[in-house]
Scaffold this active site. Sequence first.
Site, PDB file in Angstrom:
ATOM      1  N   SER A 119      -2.535  -0.187 -18.648  1.00  0.00           N
ATOM      2  CA  SER A 119      -3.633  -0.129 -17.678  1.00  0.00           C
ATOM      3  C   SER A 119      -3.619   1.212 -16.950  1.00  0.00           C
ATOM      4  CB  SER A 119      -3.496  -1.242 -16.639  1.00  0.00           C
ATOM      5  OG  SER A 119      -4.022  -2.437 -17.139  1.00  0.00           O
ATOM      6  N   HIS A 126       0.822  -1.215   0.000  1.00  0.00           N
ATOM      7  CA  HIS A 126       0.000   0.000   0.000  1.00  0.00           C
ATOM      8  C   HIS A 126       0.855   1.264   0.000  1.00  0.00           C
ATOM      9  CE1 HIS A 126      -3.205  -2.701   2.031  1.00  0.00           C
ATOM     10  NE2 HIS A 126      -3.431  -2.631   0.742  1.00  0.00           N
ATOM     11  N   HIS A 127       2.142   1.143  -0.365  1.00  0.00           N
ATOM     12  CA  HIS A 127       2.988   2.347  -0.317  1.00  0.00           C
ATOM     13  C   HIS A 127       2.501   3.382  -1.323  1.00  0.00           C
ATOM     14  CE1 HIS A 127       4.791   0.514  -3.843  1.00  0.00           C
ATOM     15  NE2 HIS A 127       5.418   1.635  -4.101  1.00  0.00           N
ATOM     16  N   LYS A 153      -2.945  -8.812  -6.755  1.00  0.00           N
ATOM     17  CA  LYS A 153      -3.280  -9.892  -7.688  1.00  0.00           C
ATOM     18  C   LYS A 153      -4.494 -10.642  -7.177  1.00  0.00           C
ATOM     19  CE  LYS A 153      -1.562 -11.501 -11.546  1.00  0.00           C
ATOM     20  NZ  LYS A 153      -0.802 -10.698 -12.520  1.00  0.00           N
ATOM     21  N   LYS A 195      -2.658  -2.536  -7.796  1.00  0.00           N
ATOM     22  CA  LYS A 195      -3.030  -2.901  -9.171  1.00  0.00           C
ATOM     23  C   LYS A 195      -2.517  -4.300  -9.471  1.00  0.00           C
ATOM     24  CE  LYS A 195      -4.496  -1.293 -13.249  1.00  0.00           C
ATOM     25  NZ  LYS A 195      -5.288  -2.527 -13.340  1.00  0.00           N
ATOM     26  N   LYS A 218       7.173  -4.503 -10.244  1.00  0.00           N
ATOM     27  CA  LYS A 218       6.956  -4.162 -11.658  1.00  0.00           C
ATOM     28  C   LYS A 218       6.522  -2.700 -11.801  1.00  0.00           C
ATOM     29  CE  LYS A 218       5.022  -7.581 -13.630  1.00  0.00           C
ATOM     30  NZ  LYS A 218       4.021  -8.563 -14.037  1.00  0.00           N
TER      31      LYS A 218
HETATM   32  P1  NAD Z   1      -3.922 -16.479 -21.550  1.00  0.00           P
HETATM   33  O1  NAD Z   1      -4.872 -17.264 -20.737  1.00  0.00           O
HETATM   34  O2  NAD Z   1      -4.451 -15.497 -22.531  1.00  0.00           O
HETATM   35  O3  NAD Z   1      -2.930 -17.453 -22.366  1.00  0.00           O
HETATM   36  C1  NAD Z   1      -2.113 -18.428 -21.807  1.00  0.00           C
HETATM   37  C2  NAD Z   1      -1.882 -19.488 -22.860  1.00  0.00           C
HETATM   38  O4  NAD Z   1      -0.874 -20.403 -22.413  1.00  0.00           O
HETATM   39  C3  NAD Z   1      -3.127 -20.303 -23.186  1.00  0.00           C
HETATM   40  O5  NAD Z   1      -3.345 -20.310 -24.573  1.00  0.00           O
HETATM   41  C4  NAD Z   1      -2.789 -21.704 -22.643  1.00  0.00           C
HETATM   42  O6  NAD Z   1      -3.385 -22.741 -23.394  1.00  0.00           O
HETATM   43  C5  NAD Z   1      -1.279 -21.712 -22.792  1.00  0.00           C
HETATM   44  N1  NAD Z   1      -0.605 -22.681 -21.935  1.00  0.00           N
HETATM   45  C6  NAD Z   1      -0.921 -23.040 -20.669  1.00  0.00           C
HETATM   46  N2  NAD Z   1      -0.037 -23.946 -20.208  1.00  0.00           N
HETATM   47  C7  NAD Z   1       0.834 -24.169 -21.204  1.00  0.00           C
HETATM   48  C8  NAD Z   1       1.970 -25.022 -21.344  1.00  0.00           C
HETATM   49  N3  NAD Z   1       2.380 -25.782 -20.340  1.00  0.00           N
HETATM   50  N4  NAD Z   1       2.636 -25.014 -22.522  1.00  0.00           N
HETATM   51  C9  NAD Z   1       2.237 -24.218 -23.546  1.00  0.00           C
HETATM   52  N5  NAD Z   1       1.171 -23.399 -23.462  1.00  0.00           N
HETATM   53  C10 NAD Z   1       0.470 -23.366 -22.314  1.00  0.00           C
HETATM   54  O7  NAD Z   1      -2.952 -15.770 -20.472  1.00  0.00           O
HETATM   55  P2  NAD Z   1      -2.062 -14.484 -20.685  1.00  0.00           P
HETATM   56  O8  NAD Z   1      -2.857 -13.303 -20.247  1.00  0.00           O
HETATM   57  O9  NAD Z   1      -1.449 -14.509 -22.034  1.00  0.00           O
HETATM   58  O10 NAD Z   1      -0.945 -14.713 -19.556  1.00  0.00           O
HETATM   59  C11 NAD Z   1       0.210 -15.503 -19.784  1.00  0.00           C
HETATM   60  C12 NAD Z   1       1.281 -15.142 -18.773  1.00  0.00           C
HETATM   61  O11 NAD Z   1       1.580 -13.746 -18.890  1.00  0.00           O
HETATM   62  C13 NAD Z   1       0.893 -15.364 -17.299  1.00  0.00           C
HETATM   63  O12 NAD Z   1       2.069 -15.732 -16.577  1.00  0.00           O
HETATM   64  C14 NAD Z   1       0.443 -13.994 -16.863  1.00  0.00           C
HETATM   65  O13 NAD Z   1       0.552 -13.814 -15.463  1.00  0.00           O
HETATM   66  C15 NAD Z   1       1.428 -13.134 -17.610  1.00  0.00           C
HETATM   67  N6  NAD Z   1       1.005 -11.735 -17.800  1.00  0.00           N
HETATM   68  C16 NAD Z   1      -0.166 -11.426 -18.423  1.00  0.00           C
HETATM   69  C17 NAD Z   1      -0.499 -10.086 -18.595  1.00  0.00           C
HETATM   70  C18 NAD Z   1      -1.727  -9.669 -19.361  1.00  0.00           C
HETATM   71  O14 NAD Z   1      -1.870  -8.451 -19.628  1.00  0.00           O
HETATM   72  N7  NAD Z   1      -2.616 -10.568 -19.752  1.00  0.00           N
HETATM   73  C19 NAD Z   1       0.335  -9.075 -18.099  1.00  0.00           C
HETATM   74  C20 NAD Z   1       1.536  -9.431 -17.473  1.00  0.00           C
HETATM   75  C21 NAD Z   1       1.857 -10.761 -17.337  1.00  0.00           C
END
Ligand code: NAD
Length: 468
Positions: free
Chosen positions: A361, A63-64, A105, A69, A93
């Site tokens: 965002s 909460h700093h 989160k 977010k 981040k």
């Molecule tokens: P998403 O659900 O849109 O996509 C994830 C994809 O990974 C899916 O298509 C799934 O089938 C696939 N997948 C799952 N396990 C797998 C495996 N073992 N091998 C290959 N493919 C696999 O999710 P996303 O939003 O793209 O998020 C992906 C990562 O990015 C997460 O770690 C998330 O925390 C991180 N992230 C997302 C955002 C965002 O804006 N969405 C921002 C920062 C970080």
Amino acid sequence: MSSISFLEQVDRMFEKAAAYTSHPEGLLKQIRICNSMYKMEFPLKRDDGSIEVIEAWRSEHSHHKLPTKGGIRFAENVNEDEVAALATLMTYKCAIVNVPFGGAKGGIKINRKNYSEAEIERITRRYTYELVSKNFIGPGIDVPAPDYGTGPKEMAWIVDTYRSLTGDPLTAAACVTGKPVTLGGVRGRTEATGLGTYYGIREACSFLDDMTKLGLKTGLADKRVVVQGLGNVGYHAAKFMQEGGATIVGLAEYEGAIHNDAGLDVETVMAHRKATGSILNFPGATNLLKSSDALELPCEILIPAALESVITSENAGRIQAKIVGEAANGPVTADADAILLSKGVMILPDVYLNAGGVTVSYFEWLKNLSHVRFGRMSKRFEQASNERIVRAMAGAVGINLQDAELARVTAGADEIDLVKSGLEETMAGAYAEIREVAKRLDTDLRTAAFINAIDKVAASYTELGIFP
Ligand code: NAD
């Protein structure tokens, strides 16, 4: 699998960085620990009339700065430790990319494939209700966003539920980001994390001394890329890397992976997956039935973009990439991190590389609070000024410009142009800060990024007068 938890992995990385700083122990502890965790269990009435209890969490790590977010994850294996670890990463981040938020989160323990659309909507709305009732959501309190398994549709249900429960018409839209544009979303949010990943990798590949050390040239043209996960982040990262001149040689999804050293066209692979239900059997490519084998393919850049802990002490020794771009959160365990670094691999850490999502965002939140589309006040003005300058210059040198050409070179910036340029500036600026610390202290980029984050959060606490 590593025997230590995701949160312990993150804390180990924190401790490694903290050792470079001279902040008091109490302050370091305050920065590291999770401020609040709300664990909830609520009933879902399934479409067949049965009742199921759903487990979920929201963690506000720091909460700093307010609001906090962080995204909401829908995943079968999500647990309290994972949510806390992801919230912790969000704090660092935001500090690294100079976004004025604390970290948070959320997680809901479901495999969304097992639920109908109506059930997912009921779960999302009930989760939002729980957050509202415990004061865990609000434009100045805690602002969720999409993450693994969620997207604009869930964000739309969240804002609608929040608005109807709080009756706050003025700022309600800023209670969540990643919304559809028609509900107050910002153009460019969907592709932001993948685009930020591309900007970050492109920036890292632009330094001659760093690339020479890896035995590579600058730029993306000589780089073969493997991407794991073709969801929101992975698909966009792969698409922008390809458009930026790199060659995508491997793509992995949960059903398997495909490899073609001559290159895979990302859009054609996506179309093939849509048509057949799988990326496998793509014309010209070799199938890898064990999807994780793709991580070990020969390439210059490996982009894990699925989930955490996919590169561990078990497979790190077999990774051939010279650069690992952490688009996912926590894809490299602390043990694997040490192994990769000892092999001379450049790791672009998650706390920097996937910060494009939270950066855009932040732009969306600003747009919602100001109630005005970016570019609306300035586009025409810019265009008219550019036109006066270009016409004067063309007149001075005797060139007669065609209308279409004039319009192209003088156009003012639209929302999407401003969002992309704001993101590009953020990623380039943050990389310069991290690289400077890494060079000065002769350490790796993750440790440098964590040092930056610790120093910035420490400065906030000191400004608040909580610590000397
Ligand atoms: P998403 O659900 O849109 O996509 C994830 C994809 O990974 C899916 O298509 C799934 O089938 C696939 N997948 C799952 N396990 C797998 C495996 N073992 N091998 C290959 N493919 C696999 O999710 P996303 O939003 O793209 O998020 C992906 C990562 O990015 C997460 O770690 C998330 O925390 C991180 N992230 C997302 C955002 C965002 O804006 N969405 C921002 C920062 C970080």
